[in-house]
Design a protein around this motif. Structure first.
Motif, PDB file in Angstrom:
ATOM      1  N   THR A  42       0.982  -1.496  -0.106  1.00 37.25           N
ATOM      2  CA  THR A  42       0.066   0.118   0.096  1.00 37.25           C
ATOM      3  C   THR A  42       1.040   0.757   0.253  1.00 37.25           C
ATOM      4  OG1 THR A  42      -1.408  -0.634   0.981  1.00 37.25           O
ATOM      5  CG2 THR A  42      -2.025   1.202   1.506  1.00 37.25           C
ATOM      6  N   PRO A  43       0.315   2.140  -0.870  1.00 36.73           N
ATOM      7  CA  PRO A  43       1.846   3.615  -1.510  1.00 36.73           C
ATOM      8  C   PRO A  43       0.890   4.099   0.441  1.00 36.73           C
ATOM      9  CG  PRO A  43       0.242   2.679  -3.106  1.00 36.73           C
ATOM     10  CD  PRO A  43       0.040   2.171  -2.185  1.00 36.73           C
ATOM     11  N   VAL A  44       2.066   4.969   0.344  1.00 37.88           N
ATOM     12  CA  VAL A  44       2.110   6.149   1.253  1.00 37.88           C
ATOM     13  C   VAL A  44       0.372   7.102   1.191  1.00 37.88           C
ATOM     14  CG1 VAL A  44       3.330   8.277   2.498  1.00 37.88           C
ATOM     15  CG2 VAL A  44       4.788   5.413   1.933  1.00 37.88           C
ATOM     16  N   ASP A  45       0.392   7.176   0.177  1.00 39.04           N
ATOM     17  CA  ASP A  45      -0.523   8.694  -0.439  1.00 39.04           C
ATOM     18  C   ASP A  45      -2.150   7.621  -0.831  1.00 39.04           C
ATOM     19  OD1 ASP A  45       0.239   7.072  -3.371  1.00 39.04           O
ATOM     20  OD2 ASP A  45       0.225   8.746  -4.072  1.00 39.04           O
ATOM     21  N   HIS A  46      -2.154   6.163  -0.191  1.00 35.18           N
ATOM     22  CA  HIS A  46      -3.241   5.535  -0.281  1.00 35.18           C
ATOM     23  C   HIS A  46      -4.050   5.817   1.255  1.00 35.18           C
ATOM     24  CE1 HIS A  46      -6.099   2.535  -0.815  1.00 35.18           C
ATOM     25  NE2 HIS A  46      -5.303   2.645  -2.227  1.00 35.18           N
ATOM     26  N   PRO A  47      -5.658   6.056   0.514  1.00 35.14           N
ATOM     27  CA  PRO A  47      -6.332   5.789   1.469  1.00 35.14           C
ATOM     28  C   PRO A  47      -5.789   4.918   2.538  1.00 35.14           C
ATOM     29  CG  PRO A  47      -7.490   6.698  -0.612  1.00 35.14           C
ATOM     30  CD  PRO A  47      -5.971   5.589  -0.448  1.00 35.14           C
ATOM     31  N   GLU A  48      -5.816   3.827   2.613  1.00 37.48           N
ATOM     32  CA  GLU A  48      -5.913   2.509   3.332  1.00 37.48           C
ATOM     33  C   GLU A  48      -4.332   2.689   4.087  1.00 37.48           C
ATOM     34  OE1 GLU A  48      -5.438  -0.404   0.689  1.00 37.48           O
ATOM     35  OE2 GLU A  48      -7.501  -0.705   0.306  1.00 37.48           O
ATOM     36  N   TYR A  49      -3.489   3.688   3.656  1.00 33.07           N
ATOM     37  CA  TYR A  49      -2.264   3.700   4.635  1.00 33.07           C
ATOM     38  C   TYR A  49      -2.896   4.960   5.659  1.00 33.07           C
ATOM     39  CZ  TYR A  49       2.328   5.505   5.860  1.00 33.07           C
ATOM     40  OH  TYR A  49       3.362   5.833   6.853  1.00 33.07           O
ATOM     41  N   ALA A  50      -3.898   6.035   4.841  1.00 32.82           N
ATOM     42  CA  ALA A  50      -4.052   7.664   5.766  1.00 32.82           C
ATOM     43  C   ALA A  50      -5.267   6.464   7.214  1.00 32.82           C
ATOM     44  CB  ALA A  50      -5.165   7.891   5.409  1.00 32.82           C
ATOM     45  N   ARG A  51      -6.057   5.320   6.254  1.00 33.04           N
ATOM     46  CA  ARG A  51      -6.563   4.576   7.963  1.00 33.04           C
ATOM     47  C   ARG A  51      -5.578   4.075   9.100  1.00 33.04           C
ATOM     48  NH1 ARG A  51     -11.749   1.004   5.219  1.00 33.04           N
ATOM     49  NH2 ARG A  51     -12.615   3.462   4.898  1.00 33.04           N
ATOM     50  N   ALA A  52      -5.245   3.382   8.526  1.00 33.87           N
ATOM     51  CA  ALA A  52      -4.267   2.430   8.986  1.00 33.87           C
ATOM     52  C   ALA A  52      -3.652   3.401  10.215  1.00 33.87           C
ATOM     53  CB  ALA A  52      -3.021   1.524   8.480  1.00 33.87           C
ATOM     54  N   ARG A  53      -3.598   4.146   9.785  1.00 37.00           N
ATOM     55  CA  ARG A  53      -2.326   5.068  10.946  1.00 37.00           C
ATOM     56  C   ARG A  53      -3.521   5.465  11.925  1.00 37.00           C
ATOM     57  NH1 ARG A  53       0.530  11.266   8.042  1.00 37.00           N
ATOM     58  NH2 ARG A  53       1.111  11.958  10.060  1.00 37.00           N
ATOM     59  N   GLN A  54      -4.503   5.952  10.601  1.00 35.26           N
ATOM     60  CA  GLN A  54      -5.598   6.391  12.242  1.00 35.26           C
ATOM     61  C   GLN A  54      -6.228   5.839  12.586  1.00 35.26           C
ATOM     62  OE1 GLN A  54      -9.550   7.340   9.895  1.00 35.26           O
ATOM     63  NE2 GLN A  54     -10.600   7.981  11.724  1.00 35.26           N
ATOM     64  N   LEU A  55      -5.981   3.940  12.691  1.00 30.70           N
ATOM     65  CA  LEU A  55      -6.287   3.169  13.661  1.00 30.70           C
ATOM     66  C   LEU A  55      -5.442   3.050  14.602  1.00 30.70           C
ATOM     67  CD1 LEU A  55      -8.078   0.762  14.217  1.00 30.70           C
ATOM     68  CD2 LEU A  55      -6.700  -0.588  12.860  1.00 30.70           C
ATOM     69  N   GLY A  56      -3.543   2.755  14.589  1.00 24.99           N
ATOM     70  CA  GLY A  56      -2.716   3.688  15.436  1.00 24.99           C
ATOM     71  C   GLY A  56      -3.208   4.517  16.203  1.00 24.99           C
ATOM     72  N   ALA A  57      -3.198   5.609  15.672  1.00 26.00           N
ATOM     73  CA  ALA A  57      -3.555   6.652  16.491  1.00 26.00           C
ATOM     74  C   ALA A  57      -4.437   6.365  17.914  1.00 26.00           C
ATOM     75  CB  ALA A  57      -3.510   7.360  15.709  1.00 26.00           C
ATOM     76  N   ALA A  58      -5.456   5.736  17.821  1.00 21.32           N
ATOM     77  CA  ALA A  58      -6.886   5.291  17.855  1.00 21.32           C
ATOM     78  C   ALA A  58      -7.089   4.157  18.936  1.00 21.32           C
ATOM     79  CB  ALA A  58      -7.880   5.480  17.190  1.00 21.32           C
ATOM     80  N   LEU A  59      -5.874   3.697  18.754  1.00 20.67           N
ATOM     81  CA  LEU A  59      -5.495   2.264  19.604  1.00 20.67           C
ATOM     82  C   LEU A  59      -4.752   2.691  20.114  1.00 20.67           C
ATOM     83  CD1 LEU A  59      -5.250  -0.723  17.030  1.00 20.67           C
ATOM     84  CD2 LEU A  59      -7.015  -0.480  18.875  1.00 20.67           C
ATOM     85  N   ALA A  60      -3.983   3.165  20.494  1.00 17.62           N
ATOM     86  CA  ALA A  60      -2.873   3.931  21.306  1.00 17.62           C
ATOM     87  C   ALA A  60      -3.170   4.414  22.306  1.00 17.62           C
ATOM     88  CB  ALA A  60      -2.120   4.938  20.825  1.00 17.62           C
ATOM     89  N   LYS A  61      -4.191   5.540  21.487  1.00 20.26           N
ATOM     90  CA  LYS A  61      -5.085   6.700  22.784  1.00 20.26           C
ATOM     91  C   LYS A  61      -5.536   5.500  23.687  1.00 20.26           C
ATOM     92  CE  LYS A  61      -4.548  10.721  19.618  1.00 20.26           C
ATOM     93  NZ  LYS A  61      -5.753  11.497  18.778  1.00 20.26           N
ATOM     94  N   GLU A  62      -6.091   4.477  23.228  1.00 20.59           N
ATOM     95  CA  GLU A  62      -7.000   4.046  24.309  1.00 20.59           C
ATOM     96  C   GLU A  62      -6.280   3.277  25.047  1.00 20.59           C
ATOM     97  OE1 GLU A  62     -10.607   2.942  24.706  1.00 20.59           O
ATOM     98  OE2 GLU A  62     -11.467   4.607  23.887  1.00 20.59           O
ATOM     99  N   GLY A  63      -4.673   3.244  24.567  1.00 21.99           N
ATOM    100  CA  GLY A  63      -4.288   2.248  26.050  1.00 21.99           C
ATOM    101  C   GLY A  63      -3.667   0.953  25.510  1.00 21.99           C
TER     102      GLY A  63
END
Length: 262
Positions: free
Chosen positions: A94-115
């Motif tokens: 998946t390229p860095v500029d792909h929406p799936e990369y952005a979604r994975a990045r958002q998911l990683g941040a959301a999980l981290a914020k949940e501990g």
């Protein structure tokens, strides 16, 4: 056997008519080799101590057992104190500029914020996106890499990285140290991990935990096939569908993971 015979010694066996046969057995510790299997002319000690011998001993199955053992020990030691974690699977392509990369990045941040610590395969693409999101949110970003013909290396957003030679050792680490799996679009590797997890949960080999498919457009065809073919033909039961959650929402994916811990 005489007391002065070592672990690699030969032993004579008598025939049924009382006559001695050829030296037809060789003892290698607890292993006995007979007939055409005892053709080695050197002992284990000799091969160990002879520096002039070939180096192919490191490729033997018995040596691999020690390597495998060392990988388990290394993995268990490195991950033993990791807090509750979620493993994120997805394509390395998946390229860095792909929406799936952005979604994975958002998911990683959301999980981290949940501990939750975020565990991935440590590679590029979706894996990098999830690690990056976790790292940027000051979470614990973990990558479990694998030795491949096309060397990738761990992405720069991994805080704790462990590289493995063997897929099955790496899979054990994913399962042992995760409270949930979230799968974004991916290829054979992602499907392999997905169905491994489903099988382990279905057969109660691991404690039941959520398996979330993130991306309805990508996963709907697979889910339809499971329903219309596997369930219809009785290959899996209707209730097995409850093992899978499919959503387009990062927030819903995190909610499913969070509620499973309550």
């Amino acid at each position: 056997m005489n007391s002065d015979q070592g672990p690699d010694s030969f032993e004579e066996f008598g025939s049924s008519d009382g006559h001695s046969t050829e030296k037809s057995a060789k003892h290698k510790g607890s292993v006995v080799l007979r007939r055409g299997r005892n053709t080695e002319t050197s002992t284990s000690d000799q091969r160990l101590l002879d520096e002039r011998g070939p180096g192919n001993w490191i490729h033997s199955d018995t040596w691999r057992v020690l390597r495998i053992q060392s990988e388990f020990v290394e993995g268990f030691g490195a991950l033993a104190e990791v807090p509750k974690a979620v493993t994120v699977f997805g394509s390395a392509r998946t390229p860095v500029d792909h929406p799936e990369y952005a979604r994975a990045r958002q998911l990683g941040a959301a999980l981290a914020k949940e501990g939750f610590a975020v565990i991935t395969g440590g590679g590029p693409g979706v894996m990098e996106g999830a690690n990056r999101g976790a790292s940027e949110a000051d979470g614990y970003s973990i990558g479990l890499g694998i030795e491949l013909p096309f060397e990738q290396g761990l992405n720069e957003w991994v805080d704790l990285g462990v590289n493995f030679r063997y897929f099955f050792v790496r899979k054990t680490m994913f399962v042992k140290y995760s409270q949930a799996f979230v799968c974004l679009p991916g290829g054979f590797g992602t499907l392999d991990e997905l169905f491994e997890a489903l099988t382990l949960v279905q057969t109660a080999k691991v404690t039941r935990f959520p398996i979330v498919l993130l991306g309805k457009d990508f996963w709907s065809g697979l889910l339809d096939w499971i329903k219309t073919t596997l369930v219809k033909e009785g290959k899996v039961s209707e209730k097995d569908l409850d093992l899978i959650h499919c959503t387009d929402s990062v927030d819903e994916a995190v909610r499913i993971v969070r509620e499973a811990q309550q």
